[in-house]
Write a protein that holds these residues in place. Structure first.
Motif: not given
Length: 86
Positions: A25-53
């Motif tokens: 993201p290039t703004t704080i609003a973008g950081v917040i939006a991206l963080t909230r979006y990733v937080a809303s994902l189900w486990e199966w929607e996340l990468p299989d790699d255990d170190t993605w975070y």
């Protein structure tokens, strides 16, 4: 033999997740939006790699650092778009 629809969907989901965790993201609003979006994902929607975070959080830290530096130098925020890190 061509991939099944399930395999094709899994590949598309994996590619989406990999782009998502490398987005900067290039703004704080973008950081917040991206963080909230990733937080809303189900486990199966996340990468299989255990170190993605690590990649994701490193990208967020870099983005916040760049935003803070830009605000110190220019006294204003940058655009609201996301850029893709490689």
């Amino acid at each position: 033999m061509p991939p099944t629809k399930s395999a094709a969907r899994n590949l598309a989901l994996t590619e989406h997740a990999n782009v998502l965790i490398r987005s900067t993201p290039t703004t704080i609003a973008g950081v917040i939006a991206l963080t909230r979006y990733v937080a809303s994902l189900w486990e199966w929607e996340l990468p299989d790699d255990d170190t993605w975070y690590r990649v994701f959080l490193g990208g967020l830290a870099d983005a916040i650092d760049q935003i803070a530096t830009a605000q110190q130098c220019y006294g204003s925020s940058t655009t609201t778009s996301l850029s893709h890190r490689r």
